[in-house]
Scaffold this active site. Structure first.
Site, PDB file in Angstrom:
ATOM      1  N   HIS A  86      86.182  74.635  57.362  1.00  0.00           N
ATOM      2  CA  HIS A  86      87.319  74.130  57.794  1.00  0.00           C
ATOM      3  C   HIS A  86      88.476  73.136  56.921  1.00  0.00           C
ATOM      4  O   HIS A  86      87.691  72.637  56.077  1.00  0.00           O
ATOM      5  CB  HIS A  86      87.208  73.080  59.024  1.00  0.00           C
ATOM      6  CG  HIS A  86      88.721  72.595  59.616  1.00  0.00           C
ATOM      7  ND1 HIS A  86      89.416  73.263  60.553  1.00  0.00           N
ATOM      8  CD2 HIS A  86      89.118  71.290  59.362  1.00  0.00           C
ATOM      9  CE1 HIS A  86      90.401  72.600  60.818  1.00  0.00           C
ATOM     10  NE2 HIS A  86      90.295  71.590  60.074  1.00  0.00           N
ATOM     11  N   ASP A 165      90.176  68.781  73.926  1.00  0.00           N
ATOM     12  CA  ASP A 165      91.053  68.524  72.855  1.00  0.00           C
ATOM     13  C   ASP A 165      92.282  69.050  72.862  1.00  0.00           C
ATOM     14  O   ASP A 165      93.259  68.841  72.305  1.00  0.00           O
ATOM     15  CB  ASP A 165      90.048  69.387  71.591  1.00  0.00           C
ATOM     16  CG  ASP A 165      90.879  68.851  70.286  1.00  0.00           C
ATOM     17  OD1 ASP A 165      91.110  67.894  69.949  1.00  0.00           O
ATOM     18  OD2 ASP A 165      91.321  69.840  69.831  1.00  0.00           O
ATOM     19  N   ARG A 172      98.928  63.602  71.508  1.00  0.00           N
ATOM     20  CA  ARG A 172      98.920  62.929  70.253  1.00  0.00           C
ATOM     21  C   ARG A 172     100.387  63.258  69.358  1.00  0.00           C
ATOM     22  O   ARG A 172     100.728  62.405  68.878  1.00  0.00           O
ATOM     23  CB  ARG A 172      97.727  63.207  69.345  1.00  0.00           C
ATOM     24  CG  ARG A 172      96.538  62.524  69.906  1.00  0.00           C
ATOM     25  CD  ARG A 172      95.056  63.154  68.975  1.00  0.00           C
ATOM     26  NE  ARG A 172      95.120  63.030  67.643  1.00  0.00           N
ATOM     27  CZ  ARG A 172      94.737  63.957  66.859  1.00  0.00           C
ATOM     28  NH1 ARG A 172      94.353  65.021  67.493  1.00  0.00           N
ATOM     29  NH2 ARG A 172      95.079  64.051  65.634  1.00  0.00           N
ATOM     30  N   SER A 187      88.792  65.734  66.928  1.00  0.00           N
ATOM     31  CA  SER A 187      89.529  66.632  67.323  1.00  0.00           C
ATOM     32  C   SER A 187      89.013  67.999  66.473  1.00  0.00           C
ATOM     33  O   SER A 187      88.584  69.025  67.030  1.00  0.00           O
ATOM     34  CB  SER A 187      91.014  66.560  67.215  1.00  0.00           C
ATOM     35  OG  SER A 187      91.829  67.809  67.205  1.00  0.00           O
ATOM     36  N   LYS A 191      85.825  70.982  68.223  1.00  0.00           N
ATOM     37  CA  LYS A 191      86.052  72.555  67.963  1.00  0.00           C
ATOM     38  C   LYS A 191      85.105  73.139  66.935  1.00  0.00           C
ATOM     39  O   LYS A 191      84.720  74.440  67.511  1.00  0.00           O
ATOM     40  CB  LYS A 191      87.824  72.773  67.599  1.00  0.00           C
ATOM     41  CG  LYS A 191      88.672  72.204  68.607  1.00  0.00           C
ATOM     42  CD  LYS A 191      90.214  72.694  67.858  1.00  0.00           C
ATOM     43  CE  LYS A 191      90.599  71.931  66.685  1.00  0.00           C
ATOM     44  NZ  LYS A 191      91.461  71.002  66.984  1.00  0.00           N
TER      45      LYS A 191
END
Length: 429
Positions: A86, A165, A172, A187, A191
């Protein structure tokens, strides 16, 4: 009379006053928010309290676990070791595209569930959708089958992953709490852990084009996410990388795909190749495949073959011509010298204004829009030499893109040595 275990106002007050939320409070508030029992304005207040008061390591790990528990967790039954990657987002950050097939060609399975772009950072799915026929939406069964047969999949997250989320992410964005490190970290990790991979490598960007502008903040985010991974049994490594200058030459959608294919065919910009190989090494280490040299596999062409199979498996034609822009505008150097600076954020904003990105989630993007950086900092330039190519299907967008680039680059007699692409690596302690 309410049958709920807690009252939302008590949870808000506890954090507002600097207290530590208990495990049961965290489990309840995430579940109740997902069910609609905790109202949006109450979760807004709690998010602001967290933003101002922070969370400790155990609180963040529990908060992440509660968000994972709000939905399904993919059970990836494949014969290869699974490892995911990620990135916290950047300009020209197409690394997922060559990286997933490269790591798969080295023997791991890469379940890369990706997103779309918003603002100045591009989305992996937007880039890949510039390939004719390619589709992002896959079922869990299709993901598992493709991992078994190809070794890599890049697709949209299934709707059942971390629904809490999805709600909190949107909240947010409109309540000024996006920058909270506990909320960012939970967050991302909720995921990624829900995707079911055994290992995870995080590319945490730092610099003008990154979400985190300073190395100090990037390091704190990296450490927080690595600790969350460890708490949930997912081997996690974070690599801190530079995002003060765009990655590679291409910033956009189709042009980033084309550049990724160049890398997979043994060419491409040196910084894209360097970061792809560096992240591949970390992923292979977590997968127990350290003996495989990703640089060698990349040079062999096996990663490109895997790319072609991955694209074809999702309905795309890897040989089809990519979209080209209806209009191009060239920005040239005004003087001789060396390109001293090229601000990543400004280039990202320019690409966005040309149509490569979106301001709202529902906005369309242009496949052919973007910016090509023809010269990188440290390289010599001559007066009149092209520096940037602006690509768009809407010529009226060019003035706004040029305004974004005003002051974004400079030419000097000489430049200081550039900072390294990889700053540091954070591992589980």
């Amino acid at each position: 009379m309410s049958t709920e275990a807690f009252a939302a106002i008590d949870v808000i007050r506890a954090k507002r006053d600097g207290g530590r939320l208990g495990d049961e409070q965290i489990d309840w508030v995430i579940d109740a928010y997902t069910r609609g029992v905790v109202a949006e304005e109450q979760m807004s207040a709690l998010a602001m309290a967290i933003f101002l008061r922070g969370m400790d390591t155990a609180e963040i790990a529990r908060w992440t676990g509660a968000m994972i528990g709000s939905g399904e967790r993919l059970a990836l039954k494949v014969d290869r070791p699974t490892v995911d990657k990620h990135s916290t987002g950047g300009v020209g950050d197409k690394i997922t595209l060559p990286l997933a097939p490269l790591v798969a060609a080295c023997g791991a399975a890469v379940p890369q569930l990706s997103g779309r772009g918003l603002g100045h950072t591009g989305g992996t799915l937007d880039k890949l959708e510039s390939i004719p026929g390619w589709r992002a939406a896959l079922s869990t069964e299709e993901i598992t089958r493709q991992l078994s047969e190809v070794g890599a999949v890049i697709c949209a997250a299934t709707s059942g992953l971390a629904p809490a989320d999805k709600k909190l992410y949107a909240l947010r964005d409109v309540t000024g709490t996006v920058e909270s490190i506990p909320l960012i970290a939970s967050s991302i990790m909720s995921k990624k852990i829900a995707e079911g991979a055994a290992g995870l490598v995080l590319d945490v960007k730092s610099g003008s084009g990154a979400f985190m502008k300073t190395l100090e903040d990037s390091r704190e985010l990296a450490r927080t996410m690595v600790d969350i991974g460890a708490a949930h049994g997912v081997a996690t490594t974070a690599v801190l990388t530079d995002m003060s200058v765009p990655l590679g030459q291409a910033v956009g959608n189709a042009i980033e795909v084309a550049e990724s294919v160049e890398v997979l065919r043994g060419g491409g910009p040196a910084d894209v190749v360097e970061l792809t190989v560096a992240l591949a090494r970390e992923m292979l280490a977590l997968a127990g495949l350290s003996s495989v040299d990703p640089a060698e596999v990349l040079a062999s062409g096996r990663a490109y073959e895997t790319w072609c199979r991955m694209i074809a498996a999702q309905g795309g034609d890897p040989e089809a011509p990519l979209p080209s822009p209806a209009h191009m505008h060239v920005v040239s150097a005004r003087e001789d010298g060396v390109l001293a600076t090229l601000d990543a954020y400004a280039v990202g904003i320019a690409a966005w204004r040309l149509g490569a990105g979106r301001a709202r989630k529902e906005d369309p993007v242009q496949a052919a829009a973007g910016v090509r950086c023809l010269v990188k900092p440290g390289e010599p330039v001559a007066a009149g030499q092209p520096l940037l190519e602006l690509h768009t299907d809407t010529p009226d967008a060019v003035p706004a893109a040029l305004a974004a680039l005003d002051g974004a680059y400079s030419v000097a007699d000489a430049v200081a040595e550039r900072s390294p692409l990889v700053f540091d690596t954070v591992r589980s302690s």
